[in-house]
Design a protein around this motif. Structure first.
Motif, PDB file in Angstrom:
ATOM      1  N   LEU A 188      -1.498 -21.403  29.261  1.00  0.00           N
ATOM      2  CA  LEU A 188      -1.983 -22.097  30.446  1.00  0.00           C
ATOM      3  C   LEU A 188      -0.851 -22.827  31.147  1.00  0.00           C
ATOM      4  CD1 LEU A 188      -5.154 -23.813  28.898  1.00  0.00           C
ATOM      5  CD2 LEU A 188      -5.071 -21.629  30.117  1.00  0.00           C
ATOM      6  N   THR A 189      -1.101 -23.189  32.385  1.00  0.00           N
ATOM      7  CA  THR A 189      -0.225 -24.117  33.089  1.00  0.00           C
ATOM      8  C   THR A 189      -0.746 -25.530  32.824  1.00  0.00           C
ATOM      9  OG1 THR A 189      -1.547 -24.152  35.108  1.00  0.00           O
ATOM     10  CG2 THR A 189       0.147 -22.426  34.928  1.00  0.00           C
ATOM     11  N   ALA A 190       0.041 -26.528  33.168  1.00  0.00           N
ATOM     12  CA  ALA A 190      -0.411 -27.913  33.010  1.00  0.00           C
ATOM     13  C   ALA A 190      -1.665 -28.167  33.847  1.00  0.00           C
ATOM     14  CB  ALA A 190       0.708 -28.887  33.406  1.00  0.00           C
ATOM     15  N   VAL A 191      -1.722 -27.597  35.035  1.00  0.00           N
ATOM     16  CA  VAL A 191      -2.903 -27.761  35.906  1.00  0.00           C
ATOM     17  C   VAL A 191      -4.132 -27.140  35.252  1.00  0.00           C
ATOM     18  CG1 VAL A 191      -3.910 -27.096  38.133  1.00  0.00           C
ATOM     19  CG2 VAL A 191      -1.550 -27.938  38.039  1.00  0.00           C
ATOM     20  N   GLU A 192      -3.977 -25.945  34.690  1.00  0.00           N
ATOM     21  CA  GLU A 192      -5.109 -25.281  34.029  1.00  0.00           C
ATOM     22  C   GLU A 192      -5.571 -26.067  32.804  1.00  0.00           C
ATOM     23  OE1 GLU A 192      -4.108 -20.663  35.275  1.00  0.00           O
ATOM     24  OE2 GLU A 192      -3.191 -21.524  33.466  1.00  0.00           O
ATOM     25  N   LEU A 193      -4.638 -26.617  32.049  1.00  0.00           N
ATOM     26  CA  LEU A 193      -5.021 -27.429  30.888  1.00  0.00           C
ATOM     27  C   LEU A 193      -5.806 -28.658  31.338  1.00  0.00           C
ATOM     28  CD1 LEU A 193      -5.014 -28.031  27.871  1.00  0.00           C
ATOM     29  CD2 LEU A 193      -2.725 -29.041  28.153  1.00  0.00           C
ATOM     30  N   ALA A 194      -5.364 -29.298  32.411  1.00  0.00           N
ATOM     31  CA  ALA A 194      -6.091 -30.459  32.938  1.00  0.00           C
ATOM     32  C   ALA A 194      -7.492 -30.059  33.392  1.00  0.00           C
ATOM     33  CB  ALA A 194      -5.315 -31.092  34.091  1.00  0.00           C
ATOM     34  N   GLU A 195      -7.621 -28.912  34.063  1.00  0.00           N
ATOM     35  CA  GLU A 195      -8.937 -28.415  34.491  1.00  0.00           C
ATOM     36  C   GLU A 195      -9.833 -28.149  33.289  1.00  0.00           C
ATOM     37  OE1 GLU A 195      -8.129 -24.909  36.794  1.00  0.00           O
ATOM     38  OE2 GLU A 195      -7.415 -26.048  38.531  1.00  0.00           O
ATOM     39  N   GLY A 223      -9.660 -29.526  30.346  1.00  0.00           N
ATOM     40  CA  GLY A 223     -10.065 -30.815  29.791  1.00  0.00           C
ATOM     41  C   GLY A 223     -11.211 -31.440  30.557  1.00  0.00           C
ATOM     42  N   GLU A 224     -11.155 -31.396  31.887  1.00  0.00           N
ATOM     43  CA  GLU A 224     -12.234 -31.959  32.714  1.00  0.00           C
ATOM     44  C   GLU A 224     -13.543 -31.198  32.505  1.00  0.00           C
ATOM     45  OE1 GLU A 224     -12.324 -34.785  34.524  1.00  0.00           O
ATOM     46  OE2 GLU A 224     -10.341 -35.137  33.655  1.00  0.00           O
ATOM     47  N   GLU A 225     -13.467 -29.875  32.413  1.00  0.00           N
ATOM     48  CA  GLU A 225     -14.677 -29.083  32.188  1.00  0.00           C
ATOM     49  C   GLU A 225     -15.292 -29.378  30.826  1.00  0.00           C
ATOM     50  OE1 GLU A 225     -14.379 -24.875  33.085  1.00  0.00           O
ATOM     51  OE2 GLU A 225     -13.062 -25.306  34.789  1.00  0.00           O
ATOM     52  N   LEU A 226     -14.465 -29.505  29.802  1.00  0.00           N
ATOM     53  CA  LEU A 226     -14.977 -29.825  28.469  1.00  0.00           C
ATOM     54  C   LEU A 226     -15.605 -31.210  28.447  1.00  0.00           C
ATOM     55  CD1 LEU A 226     -12.125 -28.321  26.281  1.00  0.00           C
ATOM     56  CD2 LEU A 226     -14.463 -27.452  26.511  1.00  0.00           C
ATOM     57  N   LEU A 227     -14.981 -32.165  29.129  1.00  0.00           N
ATOM     58  CA  LEU A 227     -15.537 -33.519  29.214  1.00  0.00           C
ATOM     59  C   LEU A 227     -16.881 -33.504  29.940  1.00  0.00           C
ATOM     60  CD1 LEU A 227     -15.224 -36.517  28.625  1.00  0.00           C
ATOM     61  CD2 LEU A 227     -13.874 -36.711  30.725  1.00  0.00           C
ATOM     62  N   ALA A 228     -16.980 -32.756  31.022  1.00  0.00           N
ATOM     63  CA  ALA A 228     -18.244 -32.649  31.756  1.00  0.00           C
ATOM     64  C   ALA A 228     -19.334 -32.037  30.876  1.00  0.00           C
ATOM     65  CB  ALA A 228     -18.052 -31.825  33.029  1.00  0.00           C
ATOM     66  N   LEU A 229     -18.970 -31.047  30.087  1.00  0.00           N
ATOM     67  CA  LEU A 229     -19.943 -30.420  29.188  1.00  0.00           C
ATOM     68  C   LEU A 229     -20.396 -31.408  28.112  1.00  0.00           C
ATOM     69  CD1 LEU A 229     -21.467 -27.849  28.428  1.00  0.00           C
ATOM     70  CD2 LEU A 229     -19.477 -27.170  27.058  1.00  0.00           C
ATOM     71  N   VAL A 231     -11.726 -33.228  20.874  1.00  0.00           N
ATOM     72  CA  VAL A 231     -11.084 -32.102  21.549  1.00  0.00           C
ATOM     73  C   VAL A 231      -9.642 -32.493  21.833  1.00  0.00           C
ATOM     74  CG1 VAL A 231     -11.088 -30.634  23.594  1.00  0.00           C
ATOM     75  CG2 VAL A 231     -13.264 -31.411  22.612  1.00  0.00           C
ATOM     76  N   TYR A 232      -8.716 -31.676  21.393  1.00  0.00           N
ATOM     77  CA  TYR A 232      -7.305 -31.893  21.661  1.00  0.00           C
ATOM     78  C   TYR A 232      -6.758 -30.660  22.357  1.00  0.00           C
ATOM     79  CZ  TYR A 232      -8.122 -35.069  17.750  1.00  0.00           C
ATOM     80  OH  TYR A 232      -8.646 -36.022  16.928  1.00  0.00           O
ATOM     81  N   GLY A 233      -6.000 -30.874  23.364  1.00  0.00           N
ATOM     82  CA  GLY A 233      -5.297 -29.771  24.016  1.00  0.00           C
ATOM     83  C   GLY A 233      -3.875 -30.238  24.267  1.00  0.00           C
ATOM     84  N   PHE A 234      -2.905 -29.480  23.816  1.00  0.00           N
ATOM     85  CA  PHE A 234      -1.515 -29.918  23.954  1.00  0.00           C
ATOM     86  C   PHE A 234      -0.592 -28.707  23.957  1.00  0.00           C
ATOM     87  CE2 PHE A 234      -2.988 -30.044  19.597  1.00  0.00           C
ATOM     88  CZ  PHE A 234      -2.049 -29.282  18.916  1.00  0.00           C
ATOM     89  N   PRO A 235       0.536 -28.833  24.643  1.00  0.00           N
ATOM     90  CA  PRO A 235       1.496 -27.727  24.642  1.00  0.00           C
ATOM     91  C   PRO A 235       2.282 -27.693  23.337  1.00  0.00           C
ATOM     92  CG  PRO A 235       2.354 -29.553  25.925  1.00  0.00           C
ATOM     93  CD  PRO A 235       0.973 -29.955  25.485  1.00  0.00           C
ATOM     94  N   PHE A 236       2.734 -26.512  22.985  1.00  0.00           N
ATOM     95  CA  PHE A 236       3.602 -26.367  21.798  1.00  0.00           C
ATOM     96  C   PHE A 236       4.493 -25.155  22.000  1.00  0.00           C
ATOM     97  CE2 PHE A 236       0.094 -23.593  20.891  1.00  0.00           C
ATOM     98  CZ  PHE A 236       0.637 -22.557  20.159  1.00  0.00           C
ATOM     99  N   ARG A 237       5.571 -25.130  21.260  1.00  0.00           N
ATOM    100  CA  ARG A 237       6.481 -23.972  21.291  1.00  0.00           C
ATOM    101  C   ARG A 237       6.697 -23.494  19.866  1.00  0.00           C
ATOM    102  NH1 ARG A 237       9.617 -27.357  25.313  1.00  0.00           N
ATOM    103  NH2 ARG A 237       9.014 -26.480  27.307  1.00  0.00           N
ATOM    104  N   VAL A 238       6.806 -22.178  19.721  1.00  0.00           N
ATOM    105  CA  VAL A 238       7.049 -21.611  18.382  1.00  0.00           C
ATOM    106  C   VAL A 238       8.499 -21.199  18.255  1.00  0.00           C
ATOM    107  CG1 VAL A 238       4.731 -20.879  17.925  1.00  0.00           C
ATOM    108  CG2 VAL A 238       6.232 -19.365  19.176  1.00  0.00           C
TER     109      VAL A 238
END
Length: 196
Positions: free
Chosen positions: A147-154, A156-162, A189-196
C-alpha cells in the motif's frame, strides 16, 4: 450515543503523561468497559488499594480524561466516575515537534501496546473457558499488503468506521435490553510499514 465527544484527541504532553501510567491506563480501560464505576469497584478489578486507585482516578480527572458520574446507588459516600469522552486518540503527528514529546509519545505507545498484548495473552491462557462458540468467533489473522501511506490511512479509517458500526449495534441492543450472550470484546488493529 451520549452527548460526549466521540474521539477526544490527546495533543498535550501533560495529558499524555497522565494517561501513560500503567495503572491509570488499566483504570481508564476498565472504566470505559464499565461505563460508570466507583474507585472500590475498579480497585477490585486491578487488585490495588482503594486509596491508590482514588488517587489515580483524580489524576485522570485533572486532565479531563474522566469525570464524576451521577450516583448509581443511594450511598452518598460513593463517588462514581465515567469517561469524559466516547474514546481517545493519540496521534504521532501531535508529538513530533520536540524530542521530549516524541520520546513520551513513543513510551506511551509502547505501554498501550504492551497492555493490549497482555490482554490477548490472557485470552489465550483462558481460551478453554470461553468455549467453542467464542473461540471460533475470535479473529486472529495477518494480512501483508502493498500500500501507499494514503491507502493505509484510508484502510485505517474504514476499519475504524466498521468497528464503530458494531459498537453502536451493541450499545443499541443493550439499551433495548438485549444482553443475552454479550461480552466485552477487544479489537486491536495495527497497520504499519516494514521492510524485509
Amino acid at each position: 450515543m451520549t452527548g460526549k465527544e466521540r474521539n477526544r484527541p490527546i495533543t498535550d504532553l501533560g495529558t499524555l503523561k497522565a494517561l501513560a501510567h500503567p495503572l491509570r491506563m488499566q483504570l481508564y480501560r476498565g472504566l470505559t468497559v464499565a461505563r460508570v464505576a466507583t474507585a472500590s469497584q475498579l480497585a477490585d478489578q486491578v487488585d490495588e488499594a482503594v486509596s491508590l486507585v482514588s488517587y489515580h482516578l483524580r489524576k485522570l480527572a485533572q486532565h479531563g480524561l474522566i469525570e464524576e458520574a451521577e450516583p448509581q446507588s443511594g450511598d452518598g459516600r460513593e463517588r462514581w466516575w465515567q469517561p469524559s469522552s466516547e474514546g481517545l486518540s493519540v496521534r504521532d503527528k501531535d508529538f513530533r515537534d520536540a524530542p521530549e514529546k516524541a520520546a513520551s509519545h513513543l513510551a506511551a505507545t509502547r505501554l498501550f501496546h504492551e497492555q493490549r498484548a497482555d490482554m490477548y495473552r490472557r485470552y489465550l491462557d483462558e481460551r478453554p473457558t470461553w468455549g467453542p462458540e467464542w473461540n471460533s468467533a475470535a479473529p486472529d489473522n495477518e494480512s501483508l499488503l502493498r500500500l501507499t501511506a494514503v491507502e493505509l490511512a484510508e484502510l485505517g479509517e474504514e476499519l475504524l468506521a466498521l468497528a464503530r458500526k458494531y459498537e453502536e449495534k451493541g450499545r443499541s441492543a443493550e439499551a433495548s435490553g438485549d444482553t443475552e450472550g454479550r461480552e466485552s470484546v477487544a479489537l486491536h488493529v495495527y497497520g504499519f510499514p516494514f521492510r524485509v
